[in-house]
Write a protein that holds these residues in place. Structure first.
Motif, PDB file in Angstrom:
ATOM      1  N   LYS A   4     -34.115  45.259  62.271  1.00  0.00           N
ATOM      2  CA  LYS A   4     -33.998  43.855  61.850  1.00  0.00           C
ATOM      3  C   LYS A   4     -34.009  43.826  60.326  1.00  0.00           C
ATOM      4  O   LYS A   4     -34.974  44.272  59.701  1.00  0.00           O
ATOM      5  N   VAL A   5     -32.938  43.288  59.736  1.00  0.00           N
ATOM      6  CA  VAL A   5     -32.739  43.393  58.286  1.00  0.00           C
ATOM      7  C   VAL A   5     -32.672  42.014  57.639  1.00  0.00           C
ATOM      8  O   VAL A   5     -32.017  41.098  58.147  1.00  0.00           O
ATOM      9  N   LEU A   6     -33.348  41.892  56.497  1.00  0.00           N
ATOM     10  CA  LEU A   6     -33.248  40.704  55.657  1.00  0.00           C
ATOM     11  C   LEU A   6     -32.520  41.099  54.374  1.00  0.00           C
ATOM     12  O   LEU A   6     -32.887  42.081  53.724  1.00  0.00           O
ATOM     13  N   ILE A   7     -31.476  40.347  54.007  1.00  0.00           N
ATOM     14  CA  ILE A   7     -30.703  40.603  52.786  1.00  0.00           C
ATOM     15  C   ILE A   7     -31.190  39.655  51.695  1.00  0.00           C
ATOM     16  O   ILE A   7     -31.186  38.438  51.881  1.00  0.00           O
ATOM     17  N   VAL A   8     -31.598  40.222  50.554  1.00  0.00           N
ATOM     18  CA  VAL A   8     -32.089  39.408  49.441  1.00  0.00           C
ATOM     19  C   VAL A   8     -31.254  39.707  48.208  1.00  0.00           C
ATOM     20  O   VAL A   8     -31.316  40.810  47.649  1.00  0.00           O
ATOM     21  N   ASP A   9     -30.458  38.745  47.786  1.00  0.00           N
ATOM     22  CA  ASP A   9     -29.588  38.900  46.620  1.00  0.00           C
ATOM     23  C   ASP A   9     -29.205  37.505  46.152  1.00  0.00           C
ATOM     24  O   ASP A   9     -28.918  36.634  46.974  1.00  0.00           O
ATOM     25  N   ASP A  10     -29.205  37.289  44.835  1.00  0.00           N
ATOM     26  CA  ASP A  10     -28.894  35.950  44.342  1.00  0.00           C
ATOM     27  C   ASP A  10     -27.408  35.630  44.361  1.00  0.00           C
ATOM     28  O   ASP A  10     -27.021  34.477  44.161  1.00  0.00           O
ATOM     29  N   GLU A  11     -26.559  36.631  44.632  1.00  0.00           N
ATOM     30  CA  GLU A  11     -25.113  36.411  44.673  1.00  0.00           C
ATOM     31  C   GLU A  11     -24.633  36.305  46.113  1.00  0.00           C
ATOM     32  O   GLU A  11     -24.795  37.238  46.903  1.00  0.00           O
ATOM     33  N   ALA A  12     -24.048  35.172  46.459  1.00  0.00           N
ATOM     34  CA  ALA A  12     -23.585  34.945  47.832  1.00  0.00           C
ATOM     35  C   ALA A  12     -22.543  35.969  48.257  1.00  0.00           C
ATOM     36  O   ALA A  12     -22.544  36.432  49.398  1.00  0.00           O
ATOM     37  N   LEU A  13     -21.645  36.346  47.334  1.00  0.00           N
ATOM     38  CA  LEU A  13     -20.617  37.325  47.660  1.00  0.00           C
ATOM     39  C   LEU A  13     -21.230  38.676  47.978  1.00  0.00           C
ATOM     40  O   LEU A  13     -20.790  39.372  48.907  1.00  0.00           O
ATOM     41  N   ALA A  14     -22.266  39.071  47.224  1.00  0.00           N
ATOM     42  CA  ALA A  14     -22.937  40.345  47.475  1.00  0.00           C
ATOM     43  C   ALA A  14     -23.630  40.323  48.833  1.00  0.00           C
ATOM     44  O   ALA A  14     -23.608  41.323  49.571  1.00  0.00           O
ATOM     45  N   ARG A  15     -24.245  39.198  49.188  1.00  0.00           N
ATOM     46  CA  ARG A  15     -24.902  39.098  50.497  1.00  0.00           C
ATOM     47  C   ARG A  15     -23.871  39.193  51.611  1.00  0.00           C
ATOM     48  O   ARG A  15     -24.093  39.852  52.633  1.00  0.00           O
ATOM     49  N   SER A  16     -22.730  38.537  51.427  1.00  0.00           N
ATOM     50  CA  SER A  16     -21.674  38.576  52.442  1.00  0.00           C
ATOM     51  C   SER A  16     -21.143  39.991  52.647  1.00  0.00           C
ATOM     52  O   SER A  16     -20.944  40.437  53.779  1.00  0.00           O
ATOM     53  N   ARG A  17     -20.930  40.696  51.532  1.00  0.00           N
ATOM     54  CA  ARG A  17     -20.440  42.073  51.639  1.00  0.00           C
ATOM     55  C   ARG A  17     -21.467  42.976  52.333  1.00  0.00           C
ATOM     56  O   ARG A  17     -21.109  43.796  53.175  1.00  0.00           O
ATOM     57  N   MET A  18     -22.752  42.794  52.002  1.00  0.00           N
ATOM     58  CA  MET A  18     -23.786  43.611  52.641  1.00  0.00           C
ATOM     59  C   MET A  18     -23.871  43.318  54.129  1.00  0.00           C
ATOM     60  O   MET A  18     -24.032  44.223  54.953  1.00  0.00           O
ATOM     61  N   ARG A  19     -23.741  42.045  54.504  1.00  0.00           N
ATOM     62  CA  ARG A  19     -23.752  41.689  55.925  1.00  0.00           C
ATOM     63  C   ARG A  19     -22.607  42.377  56.665  1.00  0.00           C
ATOM     64  O   ARG A  19     -22.789  42.884  57.779  1.00  0.00           O
ATOM     65  N   THR A  20     -21.430  42.398  56.028  1.00  0.00           N
ATOM     66  CA  THR A  20     -20.270  43.052  56.642  1.00  0.00           C
ATOM     67  C   THR A  20     -20.518  44.550  56.808  1.00  0.00           C
ATOM     68  O   THR A  20     -20.248  45.125  57.873  1.00  0.00           O
ATOM     69  N   LEU A  21     -21.034  45.191  55.766  1.00  0.00           N
ATOM     70  CA  LEU A  21     -21.311  46.627  55.825  1.00  0.00           C
ATOM     71  C   LEU A  21     -22.345  46.952  56.896  1.00  0.00           C
ATOM     72  O   LEU A  21     -22.197  47.922  57.645  1.00  0.00           O
TER      73      LEU A  21
END
Length: 246
Positions: A4-21
């Motif tokens: 179970k992963v939580l993504i923490v980043d202030d850039e929405a694009l970076a969060r979206s890319r990490m979710r995809t990866l």
């Protein structure tokens, strides 16, 4: 097993890319349980839902990733941390904070998969150590000192505001963590009686009907070791009765 992963980043694009990866990773799989754009949001989500791993950016407005990692480190059962940043110079400090890995942007899927595998290996090792006879316990941080409280001594865990009251026969402790995380980790020891409380399975002695002048008819659970009785929600009534019979 799925992390179970939580993504923490202030850039929405970076969060979206990490979710995809993360969605492309298979060994182990990763289930993104939430996103946060700052440290305050991250802590709220961890306390509310819990997670196994935080993919954490360093440079964020307000409290940065290093400070958040330091706070998470003080939890009795902290999530694993993997830093994800465009800056390589913070790696030494990151590992001082017991980060599992340190990824530089842009992150490659293969490198992310390696980090997830490392997290899983460490979790498995910790579980094996626990299975080898070490007592399960919580580390309570109070008034500048740390105290180990055996879970076998805990009668109930009750969420109140931002903290959890850990009740033993002798005293109450204040624990900083998420009730949902404790429920998941220690389901063999505790049963949920209400949205804000878990009770020790071994301590359940009776489930009784009561009449509240405000809320009307309801149910409470009587526990060994304390006079206090906790409310039982109708949704949890069957599970509590099952714990009573086991």
């Amino acid at each position: 097993m799925t992390l179970k992963v939580l993504i923490v980043d202030d850039e929405a694009l970076a969060r979206s890319r990490m979710r995809t990866l993360l969605g492309e990773c298979t060994e182990p799989r990763a289930d993104v349980v939430g996103e946060a754009s700052n440290a305050v949001q991250a802590m709220e989500q961890i306390q509310r839902t819990g997670c196994d791993l935080v993919m954490l950016d360093i440079h964020m407005p307000g409290v940065d990733g290093m400070a958040l990692a330091s706070t998470l480190r003080e939890m009795a059962a902290p999530p694993a941390i993997v830093f994800v940043t465009a800056y390589a110079e913070h790696a030494v400090h990151a590992f001082e904070l017991e980060a599992i890995d340190y990824l530089t942007k842009p992150v490659r899927r293969e490198r992310l998969q390696q980090a997830l595998q490392k997290v899983m290996r460490l979790r498995s090792a910790a579980e094996n150590t626990q299975d080898n006879g070490l007592p399960e316990s919580l580390i309570i941080q109070e008034r500048g000192r740390s105290e180990r409280v055996a879970l076998s001594d805990v009668i109930y865990l009750k969420a109140e505001l931002k903290y959890i009251t850990v009740r033993t026969a002798d005293k109450e402790h204040i624990f900083d963590g998420a009730l949902s995380d404790l429920e998941q980790r220690y389901a063999h020891l505790f049963v949920r009686v209400h949205r804000n409380a878990l009770v020790s399975r071994r301590a359940v002695r009776a489930v009784e009907k009561h009449n509240d002048p405000v809320e009307g008819e309801g149910w409470t659970v009587r526990l060994d070791g304390v006079d206090e009785r906790l409310a039982v929600s109708r949704r949890q009534l069957a599970a509590v009765r099952e714990a009573l019979m086991s």
